[in-house]
Design a protein around this motif. Structure first.
Motif: not given
Length: 156
Positions: A24-35, A72-77
């Motif tokens: 699983q990709l770690p949540y650390v560094g993620m950014k969550a967004c919605q319209t 959507w989620v912007e992943l850390a990388e």
């Protein structure tokens, strides 16, 4: 290819340090967004957890209605994504996650179909997809409610 998400000002960075399972990709560094955001406690980042509470408000996020509803989620990388796991709301409104397209880096991974109310389903991409963003886009033009989100893969 999905249109550019808007507005970017509705994004919130993950601030916790929750451990994740192997693959699983770690949540650390993620950014969550919605319209859009419905109510004062339905922020996009709430769904970034493995400790899911699928009854409102729990860990659920909720958009306002609209013709182009997305979360959507912007992943850390940039990452190679194999699958995306989503938890639907249990106490009502399960149809809000019906017929939602899942995109990775603008490429379609899967469609939720008729995900059951309260269900947690892992959607496998037909082939691994590379991107820095995972988006859920509603095809029904109504609210979008997500109560849990995990993405599986590896750094690109």
């Amino acid at each position: 290819v999905t249109p550019a998400p808007t507005p970017p000002s509705s994004c919130t960075s993950y601030s916790g340090n929750e451990a994740v399972a192997a693959g699983q990709l770690p949540y650390v560094g993620m950014k969550a967004c919605q319209t859009s955001t419905y109510g004062s406690i339905s922020y996009a980042v709430r769904a970034l957890t493995n400790s899911v509470s699928n009854r409102w408000p729990g860990t659920c996020t909720h958009t306002s209605t609209g013709s182009d509803t997305a979360w959507w989620v912007e992943l850390a990388e940039a990452s190679v994504v194999d699958s995306v796991q989503i938890t639907n709301r249990a106490d009502c409104c399960g149809d809000r996650l019906h017929n939602v397209d899942i995109y990775v880096g603008g490429q379609k991974c899967a469609n939720t179909g008729s995900i059951g109310q309260g269900a947690t389903i892992k959607f496998n991409c037909a082939a691994p997809l590379t991107g820095k963003e995972v988006m859920l886009r509603s095809n029904s033009g109504t609210y979008l409610t997500v109560c849990g989100f995990q993405v599986y893969g590896r750094a690109a």
